[in-house]
Design a protein around this motif. Structure first.
Motif, PDB file in Angstrom:
ATOM      1  N   UNK A  73       0.893  -1.180  -0.053  1.00  0.00           N
ATOM      2  CA  UNK A  73       0.074   0.124   0.157  1.00  0.00           C
ATOM      3  C   UNK A  73       0.680   1.236  -0.119  1.00  0.00           C
ATOM      4  N   UNK A  74       2.033   1.336   0.845  1.00  0.00           N
ATOM      5  CA  UNK A  74       2.945   2.240   0.695  1.00  0.00           C
ATOM      6  C   UNK A  74       3.451   2.786  -0.634  1.00  0.00           C
ATOM      7  N   UNK A  75       3.682   1.716  -1.613  1.00  0.00           N
ATOM      8  CA  UNK A  75       4.309   1.846  -2.694  1.00  0.00           C
ATOM      9  C   UNK A  75       3.078   2.323  -3.624  1.00  0.00           C
ATOM     10  N   UNK A 133      12.105   1.488  -8.711  1.00  0.00           N
ATOM     11  CA  UNK A 133      11.597   1.023  -9.960  1.00  0.00           C
ATOM     12  C   UNK A 133      10.108   0.745 -10.046  1.00  0.00           C
ATOM     13  N   UNK A 134       9.804  -0.327  -8.899  1.00  0.00           N
ATOM     14  CA  UNK A 134       8.099  -0.421  -8.786  1.00  0.00           C
ATOM     15  C   UNK A 134       7.380   0.796  -8.619  1.00  0.00           C
ATOM     16  N   UNK A 202      -1.162  -2.966 -10.917  1.00  0.00           N
ATOM     17  CA  UNK A 202       0.617  -3.022 -11.173  1.00  0.00           C
ATOM     18  C   UNK A 202       1.505  -3.374 -10.195  1.00  0.00           C
ATOM     19  N   UNK A 203       1.209  -3.278  -8.882  1.00  0.00           N
ATOM     20  CA  UNK A 203       1.935  -3.375  -7.747  1.00  0.00           C
ATOM     21  C   UNK A 203       2.275  -4.890  -7.653  1.00  0.00           C
ATOM     22  N   UNK A 204       1.269  -5.753  -7.980  1.00  0.00           N
ATOM     23  CA  UNK A 204       1.766  -7.239  -7.871  1.00  0.00           C
ATOM     24  C   UNK A 204       2.971  -7.751  -8.917  1.00  0.00           C
ATOM     25  N   UNK A 205       2.559  -7.267 -10.150  1.00  0.00           N
ATOM     26  CA  UNK A 205       3.599  -7.430 -10.958  1.00  0.00           C
ATOM     27  C   UNK A 205       4.959  -6.815 -10.629  1.00  0.00           C
ATOM     28  N   UNK A 206       4.999  -5.728 -10.313  1.00  0.00           N
ATOM     29  CA  UNK A 206       6.183  -4.864  -9.755  1.00  0.00           C
ATOM     30  C   UNK A 206       7.018  -5.514  -8.759  1.00  0.00           C
ATOM     31  N   UNK A 210      10.725  -6.972  -8.253  1.00  0.00           N
ATOM     32  CA  UNK A 210      11.628  -6.181  -7.364  1.00  0.00           C
ATOM     33  C   UNK A 210      11.655  -7.136  -6.172  1.00  0.00           C
ATOM     34  N   UNK A 211      11.090  -8.078  -5.894  1.00  0.00           N
ATOM     35  CA  UNK A 211      11.243  -8.537  -4.331  1.00  0.00           C
ATOM     36  C   UNK A 211      10.784  -7.768  -3.546  1.00  0.00           C
ATOM     37  N   UNK A 212      11.205  -7.875  -2.285  1.00  0.00           N
ATOM     38  CA  UNK A 212      10.702  -7.131  -1.124  1.00  0.00           C
ATOM     39  C   UNK A 212       9.935  -7.788  -0.106  1.00  0.00           C
ATOM     40  N   UNK A 213       8.909  -7.303   0.389  1.00  0.00           N
ATOM     41  CA  UNK A 213       8.205  -7.898   1.354  1.00  0.00           C
ATOM     42  C   UNK A 213       6.792  -7.574   0.946  1.00  0.00           C
ATOM     43  N   UNK A 214       6.327  -7.243  -0.026  1.00  0.00           N
ATOM     44  CA  UNK A 214       5.064  -6.930  -0.345  1.00  0.00           C
ATOM     45  C   UNK A 214       4.488  -8.202  -0.724  1.00  0.00           C
TER      46      UNK A 214
END
Length: 261
Positions: A73-75, A133-134, A202-206, A210-214
């Protein structure tokens, strides 16, 4: 005693419940046909309760599903917010000036159909950072609905409104605040509603890239590292619920500022 719910609200709730029941029935049938390779709703519910146990755990070795959701949600908020800050004024400018429209519109039509995944490598090259980049990918992809709707709203201001502003000698600022924004606001809100939906998809694909904790990376990790299909379904359900809530929020704003109200 007056009913808390109106007839229209009750009908909407019944339709919604019928749709959920139908989806649940199809899901149960698929689970049965695949011999629970795709977990049934009951099995998924059990995993959902497990996943929701301490959802905001933020240990170095394990992040709860709530922590993952807040990260996503932050991204989305950052990318969508930056996109809106660019799209709204640029859309108002395009709608107000035929020259600007003729210059900017070809670029919009050229860039708008580009796949979200194509923007990620470009963002990575610019920022040298996967999370940024995300956000860049969300920013670019969420621009277009708001931009187009804002431009449409301003370009369709009735001539009578413009004549009134000229008759009273409105300054540019007064014309913007008294004529342009009030008339175009419902169109802008429609664009924002569409844009937040795009940003959330889009966040799911990003995050898969990109990895991370999302949540997106959580789906990728569970799907391609021999994880739990039930956890993937839980993530899909959470993504769907959050997307629905975001849509309902912007829909309520649309109704609040609609001229039909």
């Amino acid at each position: 005693m007056k009913s808390i719910f109106s007839y229209k609200t009750l009908v909407s709730i019944l339709y919604f419940a019928a749709g959920i029941a139908l989806m649940g029935g199809i899901w149960e049938l698929i689970a049965s046909l695949t011999k629970n390779e795709i977990p049934s709703p009951k099995m998924t519910w059990a995993v959902f309760k497990e996943v929701m146990n301490n959802p905001f755990q933020d240990d170095p070795d394990y992040k709860g599903i709530g922590t993952k959701l807040l990260s996503s949600l932050g991204r989305v908020a950052t990318g969508f917010g930056l996109g809106s800050l660019v799209a709204i004024p640029l859309g108002l400018l395009m709608g107000s000036s035929k020259a600007v429209m003729n210059i900017i519109n070809p670029m919009v039509q050229l860039l708008r159909p580009v796949s979200p995944l194509a923007w990620f490598p470009l963002g990575l090259a610019i920022f040298q950072d996967s999370p940024k980049a995300s956000i860049f990918m969300i920013f670019i992809c969420s621009l277009w609905p708001t931009l187009i709707n804002a431009a449409f709203g301003v370009s369709h201001i009735p001539q009578d409104h413009k004549n009134v502003s000229k008759a009273f000698g409105f300054s540019a600022w007064k014309y913007l605040t008294r004529i342009v924004l009030p008339f175009s606001l419902p169109h802008i809100l429609t664009g924002l509603r569409l844009s937040i939906g795009v940003a959330w998809m889009v966040i799911v694909a990003g995050e898969m890239l990109s990895g991370g904790i999302g949540l997106g990376y959580f789906v990728w990790e569970e799907g391609f590292n021999g994880g739990s299909v039930a956890k993937i379904l839980v993530a899909i359900i959470i993504i769907g619920i959050v997307g629905l809530l975001l849509d309902k929020f912007f829909m309520s704003l649309q109704k609040r500022f609609s001229y039909a109200q």
